[in-house]
Design a protein around this motif. Sequence first.
Motif: not given
Length: 319
Positions: A117, A141-142, A314
């Motif tokens: 998102m 990063g993720t 995650r």
Amino acid sequence: MNAAVVQAFDAPPVYTTFDAPIAGEGEQLVTVTAAGLHQIVKSLANGTHYMSTGKLPFIPGVDGVGRLADNTRIYFGGARFPYGTMCQQTVIGNTMVLPLPDAIEDAFAAGIANPAMSSWVALDRGRFTPGESVIILGATGTSGQLAVQIAKARGARHVIAAGRNPQALENLKSLGADRIISLTQDREALIADYRAAIAECGADVVLDYLWGSAAETTLAAITQRGVIKPGVRVRFVQIGNLAGENIALNAHTLRSSNLELIGSGFGSASLDAIRSAITDFFTLTTTHPFDFNYKTAPLSDVTALWNEKDQATRLVFQP
Ligand SMILES: NC(=O)c1ccc[n+]([C@@H]2O[C@H](COP(=O)([O-])OP(=O)(O)OC[C@H]3O[C@@H](n4cnc5c(N)ncnc54)[C@H](OP(=O)(O)O)[C@@H]3O)[C@@H](O)[C@H]2O)c1
């Protein structure tokens, strides 16, 4: 019921018992099956996020997957404080209740929705259109890795990915990055690298997960000097501040460029925009594969795993 509970801002949550919620008017109970440990969850738990209430105790977690009383499987957010999502049962209004397509499993949805998102909404806030080029600042990063894939899936002409970890940066090429830029070089070399990449690929939207000196250098590369012609309208969208809470913004940067500074997050993006971004992303995942690493753990391990340093994966807790 069993829950992770934040009892102090300077310590990880503890796994303990907590009074089960009672639904009020317009509210529903959710039996939680999966809840992601996102950066925002950590910053709320240590009291540093701008949405922190400053009150204790509370159950952490901003979103998750679960079942309503009629067994409908949903992705949800917006639990009523002090309830979060890292507990067996929580209580929600109707702000974020999205039915989940059958093809998407609980832990995957709970792990990916928030980081995905972040770029989907930011591209919308930056008025991105297919064929434009995107710089992703903090792409290792993720959220950054997903941003590379999402920008490409939404039709970006070129993606320039900037980050720190050399191996993670190199891997971004296989996710769709056309150019990678190492943030570990000295400032002048970095500015030159950005300028060369922008000259080759263009830059219409910047998705910034870092702020601080990393954002300052990117803005310096956008700043025009010498012979000036009207610049491209670069929409710089601020999403995260892992490299610092403040920047020094040179007046020349604004006057010499065609720059727009925009924020993207809770408070700047509307709930409608966030809901529709997550819905559109979930729909896309049913036909378009996304590279996303996650692992599950029982919620009873919350204290031990809370500060685990594995930014590439995650963590999703299962109550
Ligand atoms: N506004 C929104 O809607 C929204 C939604 C989701 C997330 N966010 C924010 O976005 C940010 C990133 O979240 P995430 O989920 O991607 O986190 P993450 O998976 O933990 O990744 C963090 C990344 O940031 C990099 N990093 C940290 N400090 C850095 C620095 N000083 N310079 C350069 N790189 C640095 C790390 O780089 P290395 O790999 O090199 O160590 C790591 O790859 C967070 O601030 C989060 O709160 C915002």
